[in-house]
Design an enzyme around this catalytic site. Structure first.
Site, PDB file in Angstrom:
ATOM      1  N   ASP A 180     -45.659  -4.933  95.947  1.00  0.00           N
ATOM      2  CA  ASP A 180     -46.380  -5.485  97.163  1.00  0.00           C
ATOM      3  C   ASP A 180     -45.637  -7.063  96.838  1.00  0.00           C
ATOM      4  OD1 ASP A 180     -47.755  -3.981  97.375  1.00  0.00           O
ATOM      5  OD2 ASP A 180     -49.964  -4.556  96.672  1.00  0.00           O
ATOM      6  N   HIS A 235     -46.707   3.286  98.889  1.00  0.00           N
ATOM      7  CA  HIS A 235     -48.014   1.860  98.988  1.00  0.00           C
ATOM      8  C   HIS A 235     -47.530   2.077 100.685  1.00  0.00           C
ATOM      9  CE1 HIS A 235     -49.642  -2.097  99.027  1.00  0.00           C
ATOM     10  NE2 HIS A 235     -50.506  -1.444  98.118  1.00  0.00           N
ATOM     11  N   HIS A 255     -53.363  -2.390  92.118  1.00  0.00           N
ATOM     12  CA  HIS A 255     -52.646  -2.329  91.173  1.00  0.00           C
ATOM     13  C   HIS A 255     -53.095  -2.097  89.780  1.00  0.00           C
ATOM     14  CE1 HIS A 255     -49.061  -2.478  94.587  1.00  0.00           C
ATOM     15  NE2 HIS A 255     -50.225  -2.922  94.987  1.00  0.00           N
ATOM     16  N   HIS A 305     -46.590 -12.861  97.320  1.00  0.00           N
ATOM     17  CA  HIS A 305     -47.693 -12.132  97.587  1.00  0.00           C
ATOM     18  C   HIS A 305     -48.437 -12.537  96.591  1.00  0.00           C
ATOM     19  CE1 HIS A 305     -49.586  -8.565  97.978  1.00  0.00           C
ATOM     20  NE2 HIS A 305     -50.043  -8.250  96.879  1.00  0.00           N
ATOM     21  N   HIS A 310     -47.167  -9.202 102.567  1.00  0.00           N
ATOM     22  CA  HIS A 310     -46.576  -7.891 102.419  1.00  0.00           C
ATOM     23  C   HIS A 310     -45.835  -8.612 103.992  1.00  0.00           C
ATOM     24  CE1 HIS A 310     -49.147  -5.665  99.827  1.00  0.00           C
ATOM     25  NE2 HIS A 310     -50.103  -6.238 100.529  1.00  0.00           N
ATOM     26  N   HIS A 339     -49.143  -7.286  89.707  1.00  0.00           N
ATOM     27  CA  HIS A 339     -49.860  -8.218  89.950  1.00  0.00           C
ATOM     28  C   HIS A 339     -51.100  -8.271  89.453  1.00  0.00           C
ATOM     29  CE1 HIS A 339     -49.204  -6.200  93.299  1.00  0.00           C
ATOM     30  NE2 HIS A 339     -50.741  -5.878  93.585  1.00  0.00           N
ATOM     31  N   HIS A 392     -53.924  -7.639  91.809  1.00  0.00           N
ATOM     32  CA  HIS A 392     -54.984  -7.446  92.064  1.00  0.00           C
ATOM     33  C   HIS A 392     -55.337  -5.471  92.173  1.00  0.00           C
ATOM     34  CE1 HIS A 392     -53.509  -9.200  96.463  1.00  0.00           C
ATOM     35  NE2 HIS A 392     -54.562  -9.888  95.517  1.00  0.00           N
TER      36      HIS A 392
END
Length: 839
Positions: free
Chosen positions: A205, A472, A90, A184, A450, A85, A87
């Site tokens: 995530d 993570h 990441h 997420h 999460h 994804h 974010h």
């Protein structure tokens, strides 16, 4: 490099176990996200294939320190990079990987992820530029270290990113992967990766909660997972139920407004912010008394990305899709058409008067609009800070939850609160760092999307993979989750730190499918007739013997780790391969050897040689003759002798004039046989047997031996000398036989018997007729004595030898039969080599 690091102690194998083939080991390496939250980046290797998962940065660090440990692995070996994804922790180092490293693989992400990734990364560069320009003079940052890449790098690397859709399977270089919805944020996915039959599920995530706009993550159905790589952000802690969290959040926000303050909600620009917006919009719609307080979303990036949210409606849950359908029908507003929320492009347009609710990014309060507002509102006790997401260690969001009395001024330098600034000595150089008193209230409610400890454990149990790798998560939370999973006694659980290499053995049986005509011709073992077994043990033995009896012959084809057995004729249909036969030919000329000598030499190396003789038209050496010339002359024909060697692997064609031609079908076996045949042919002319061609008389002088006539010898003035290869006496023949024996057994090993058995010789002479007896001189008969070889228990006799009859009988007396056979072979071999020269 990764292969230089020692393995983790957990990977040691017991001494009683068989050694593991390295190709059967799954290698896992965390370049980031190991025992930490942030800069997620993981490497998996299996069967020579390498997959890289995510490429983020750590929000608590700047510059190169924020990157994963890319120097610990050769990125040029990566086949596929899969981004879960958009974010920052990441995906934010992806431009650096594509533009600044030796990465040469393919990059994949979902369509919404790429759409938002572009805006998010460009906004990140602009924020970094602003932050560096503001703090370079006081923090010692020169801008080069923090600026990992620029906007041009982002634009130039966008075409390298491939987009994929949920629930679609893709293959690259033998690696199959399928993205599944992970909840997420919009576009977030978990990847099911298959390499050589090994299935690996990487969650990234993920969230299993039914929120207001996303599809929750679900376990892939009908798939056996061998290894699960799961996040462990919250360890074993459990979330408060969703309705209670929303109620508590709105109570905290309205409480700040009721006391005349301003509510600051730091959220990521995209993702969690949209969820909080939906919660606020719904509450404002149901509570008219609060509509006098404006709600601002201070993020130009979020305003741009709302177009993406309005585009990918199908990636969201039923509630969002129903609202979208209603808006299309004209019976309601769209899901992202907010009535009570205003978009704020920048703080310069914000009239900071009265109470309000402000959603601002970034969520970690490191810099940007959220940090500027925090520094502005912190000194006033009426104001309040509401943390709605997960706070990473080392960030301001994590520190301020502890409610410190002062916070450092990073963005404003005292703007708006200059009179409240405090000074204290800096870390070095005698510089003073501006500090701001914190009097605003701080509350935390998790809407981080999460899984909590219970949801994560239930998901892991449902997947039921024998191996679980936790990533993570902070070390303490991760170890608690690991202990909880180990207590179930169902899994092997690993929680490696960054740069700690883990190797996990996965032994798999190699199975080949039988396809094509081979499948129809071969009867499976289950179809073979068999009598019922007397016991289970006997039945197993019979089944095993039946399996061993079934022999299938064909071509084994491997394609992306899948084995197929098929007939050569089916290669094109089932494997897309074409079969080609290459005929090889080699031609040499041997002028001093004959066909029989060639045959003898080949039989000495290859054993039995098949001989085929046929007549073929003589070659014309490429000369083209017209029809008249062909009619005027007969086509000459030559006699050819053809030898088939090693069952026809190589065919040898002996033409007249000493021309030798080899033919064979090109393959590894035939090529090696052809090389051996060529070596034998090239050594024939140097063999003693090849002198037969020179033993014939010629009309020219022959190395001082003279010609074939008195006239030529007198003309050339050369003294007539007997040719040593012609008219050889019995004594010379016997001496040459000794030469072969001495070459085989040594010069000192061959000697005559002290007392020859002349009686046998005399008997042999008596049997000769009168003509033969006259031809044999007394000196030659005396040389026809027994041969003796000084080996204990061995005696070799050669009888009945005359000038005309070379060898009629060979007697070998020996207790050791193998040695006797060896002696006999040497003598016979010698005779085969020399005898044809004088026939």
């Amino acid at each position: 490099m990764a292969n230089k690091r020692p393995h983790a102690a957990m990977n040691a194998q017991p001494e009683d176990e068989d050694p593991i083939d390295p190709s059967d080991e799954l290698m896992f390496l965390a370049l980031g996200g190991g025992n930490e939250v942030g800069r997620s980046c993981h490497i998996i290797q299996y069967k020579g294939k390498t997959v890289m998962l995510d490429a983020g940065i750590h929000p608590a660090y700047d510059g190169l320190a924020a990157l994963p440990f890319y120097d610990e692995f050769d990125l040029s070996t990566v086949d596929v990079l899969l981004v879960t994804h958009f974010h920052m922790d990441h995906a934010a180092s992806l431009p650096y990987v594509l533009a600044k490293t030796n990465f040469q693989g393919r990059v994949y992400m979902t369509h919404p992820t790429k759409a938002i990734y572009k805006w998010l990364m460009q906004d990140s560069v602009r924020v970094q530029n602003t932050h560096i320009a503001t703090t370079a003079g006081t923090s010692g940052t020169d801008g080069y270290v923090s600026q990992l890449f620029n906007e041009a790098d982002i634009i130039s690397t966008l075409p390298m990113i491939n987009t994929i859709s949920f629930n679609t399977t893709h293959t690259h270089n033998g690696i199959k992967f399928t993205p599944y919805p992970a909840g997420h944020v919009l576009g977030a996915c978990m990847y099911l990766i298959e390499i050589a039959g090994l299935n690996i599920l990487f969650t990234g995530d993920y969230s299993r909660e039914n929120d207001r706009h996303l599809i929750p993550a679900a376990v892939p159905r009908g798939v056996r997972v061998d290894c699960l790589i799961s996040e462990s952000t919250f360890g074993i802690s459990t979330h408060v139920p969703r309705t209670e969290r929303e109620t508590a959040l709105m109570k905290a926000v309205t409480g700040i407004l009721n006391r005349g303050g301003r509510a600051l909600l730091p959220v990521p620009a995209i993702g969690q912010g949209q969820e909080v917006l939906l919660i606020l919009e719904d509450y404002w719609q149901r509570h008219e008394e609060y509509r006098r307080y404006p709600i601002y979303y201070a993020s130009s990036l979020a305003r741009k990305c709302m177009v993406v949210y309005q585009t990918y409606i199908d990636a969201m849950n039923e509630s969002i899709r129903a609202k979208f359908q209603a808006s299309q029908a004209g019976t309601g507003d769209g899901p992202w058409d907010f009535r009570y929320i205003r978009s704020l492009k920048g703080l310069d347009r914000f009239d900071d008067v009265g109470g309000c609710v402000m959603l601002a990014s970034p969520g970690m309060l490191q810099n940007g609009v959220s940090r500027s507002l925090l520094e502005r509102w912190a000194p006033d006790a009426k104001n309040g800070l509401v943390i709605t997401g997960y706070s990473v260690e080392g960030t301001m969001a994590k520190q301020i939850v502890l409610e410190p009395d002062i916070i450092p001024a990073v963005m404003t330098g005292g703007q708006g609160g200059r009179g409240n600034l405090l000074k204290r000595p800096g870390m070095g150089g005698g510089e003073e760092k501006a500090m701001i008193p914190r009097r605003l209230t701080v509350q935390e409610f998790s809407f981080a999307a999460h899984v909590d400890g219970q949801e994560n454990r239930e998901f892991i149990e449902e997947v039921n993979a024998p191996v679980v790798i936790l990533v993570h998560g902070e070390k303490h939370n991760m170890n608690r989750m690991k202990s909880r999973l180990l207590s179930l006694q169902k899994f092997k659980v690993y929680s490696p730190a960054n740069c700690e290499e883990v190797r996990i053995p996965f032994r798999q049986d190699k199975i080949a499918r039988v396809v094509g005509r081979l499948a129809s011709e071969v009867q499976p073992p289950s179809a073979l007739p068999i009598s019922p077994p007397a016991s289970d043990e006997e039945g197993e033995d019979m089944k095993r013997s039946r399996m061993e009896e079934v022999v299938m012959r064909g071509v084994l084809v491997q394609n992306d780790f899948k084995l197929s057995l098929m007939a050569p004729e089916d290669l094109k249909e089932y494997a897309g391969l074409a079969t080609t036969s290459i005929m090889c030919r080699q031609r040499i000329t041997l002028g001093a050897v004959g066909v029989e000598l060639i045959r003898w030499a080949l039989e000495g190396t290859f054993g039995s040689i098949t001989t085929v003789a046929k007549s073929t038209p003589a070659q014309t050496n490429g000369d083209v003759k017209d029809e008249g010339e062909k009619a005027d002359e007969e086509i000459e024909r030559e006699e050819q002798t053809i030898f088939d060697i090693m069952g026809g692997c190589v065919r040898l064609i002996c033409h007249s004039g000493g021309v030798i031609e080899m033919e064979w079908e090109g393959n590894r076996t035939n090529d090696s046989i052809a090389d051996a045949v060529m070596a034998v042919l090239l050594s024939i002319e140097s063999s003693p047997a090849a002198i037969k061609q020179s033993s014939k008389l010629h009309s020219h002088a022959h190395d001082g031996f003279g010609g074939s006539s008195e006239e030529e010898r007198s003309t050339n003035g050369v003294e007539a000398t007997r040719n040593p290869l012609a008219n050889v006496t019995a004594e010379e023949k016997l001496n040459r036989l000794f030469m072969f024996l001495e070459a085989q057994f040594g010069e000192d090993a061959v000697s005559p018997i002290a007392e020859p058995k002349l009686a046998q010789l005399n008997g042999a002479v008596e049997e000769m007729d009168e003509v033969e007896r006259e031809k044999a001189s007394a000196a030659e008969l005396e040389r026809l004595h027994d041969l003796g070889i000084p080996v204990p228990g061995v005696e070799v006799r050669v009888d009945k030898m005359t000038a005309k009859v070379w060898l009629e009988k060979l007697e070998v007396e020996c207790a050791n039969k193998s040695f006797a056979d060896r002696v006999r072979a040497v003598v016979e071999r010698s005779m085969e080599t020399i005898a044809p020269l004088w026939q």
